[in-house]
Write a protein that holds these residues in place. Structure first.
Motif, PDB file in Angstrom:
ATOM      1  N   GLU A 129      71.421-103.832  58.352  1.00 55.19           N
ATOM      2  CA  GLU A 129      72.350-104.606  59.188  1.00 55.19           C
ATOM      3  C   GLU A 129      71.557-105.630  59.984  1.00 55.19           C
ATOM      4  O   GLU A 129      70.556-105.284  60.611  1.00 55.19           O
ATOM      5  N   LEU A 142      72.214-115.665  62.398  1.00 61.91           N
ATOM      6  CA  LEU A 142      73.585-115.817  61.909  1.00 61.91           C
ATOM      7  C   LEU A 142      74.161-117.206  62.168  1.00 61.91           C
ATOM      8  O   LEU A 142      75.360-117.431  61.982  1.00 61.91           O
ATOM      9  N   GLU A 184      79.315-117.653  61.267  1.00 62.64           N
ATOM     10  CA  GLU A 184      78.736-116.312  61.347  1.00 62.64           C
ATOM     11  C   GLU A 184      79.246-115.429  60.217  1.00 62.64           C
ATOM     12  O   GLU A 184      78.477-114.698  59.590  1.00 62.64           O
ATOM     13  N   THR A 230      77.023-113.567  57.323  1.00 63.05           N
ATOM     14  CA  THR A 230      77.158-112.122  57.168  1.00 63.05           C
ATOM     15  C   THR A 230      77.538-111.780  55.732  1.00 63.05           C
ATOM     16  O   THR A 230      77.012-110.831  55.145  1.00 63.05           O
TER      17      THR A 230
END
Length: 194
Positions: free
Chosen positions: A26, A101, A138, A142
């Motif tokens: 992550e 990000l 973002e 992701t």
């Protein structure tokens, strides 16, 4: 960063190390170091910046972070990453995550959208054509990280159509008669001027 992470994940997958050295699952901007697990060690690399400037927050350190997050063993410190505070000697993981990000891109897009519509259209024409707005950046990054995690292998190369000939910028080779004729023309043009 995503490109380098894809290459590293693909390399680990090629040699059967992708299950052992998974890297960062992550994106959180935290410091990460690869440690040896089991019999086989992770690929050990040394960052050679070459002529790239090594100022804090430089793109070369984004490359480093992507490679380390992908699972390469590269000795480093977080002092040059975005979000590092030299006064407190701490790394702000939230600021680093925001940089990874693309929140700086999103805020710049929003500023241009509010202040200068022409500059926004000029600088982010491709984003606009694709329908990407500042608040979607973002999510886009992701999604890219998730896609790399799902399948790190490189995309298949497109086949070239039949009869494809790459563009050549070279002048075709001239025969000796053509070269002599060209020299004669240049001489005549020069003598006509003088």
């Amino acid at each position: 960063k995503q490109w380098y992470q894809r290459r590293v994940r693909g390399l680990n997958q090629k040699y059967g190390l992708d299950e052992t050295y998974t890297g960062v699952e992550e994106v959180d901007g935290e410091e990460y170091y690869v440690e040896k697990e089991g019999e086989r060690g992770a690929f050990y690399c040394v960052l050679d910046t070459g002529l790239s400037r090594t100022s804090s927050g430089a793109r070369i350190f984004g490359v480093l972070k992507g490679a380390v997050d992908g699972g390469l063993d590269i000795p480093h410190s977080s002092k040059r990453f975005p979000g590092y505070n030299t006064e407190t000697d701490e790394n702000n993981a939230a600021a680093h995550r925001a940089r990874i990000l693309g929140e700086h891109i999103s805020s710049y897009m929003q500023t241009l959208l509010d202040d200068d519509e022409d500059a926004y259209k000029r600088q982010f024409a491709t984003y606009k054509k694709e329908g990407i707005m500042p608040d979607m950046i973002e999510g886009m990054y992701t999604k890219a990280h998730a896609a790399i995690r799902a399948d790190p292998s490189p995309a298949a190369k497109k086949e070239k159509p039949e009869g494809y000939k790459p563009k050549s910028y070279r002048r075709p080779r001239m025969s000796i008669q053509q070269r002599k004729g060209r020299v004669a023309q240049q001489k005549a043009a020069f003598l006509a001027l003088h």
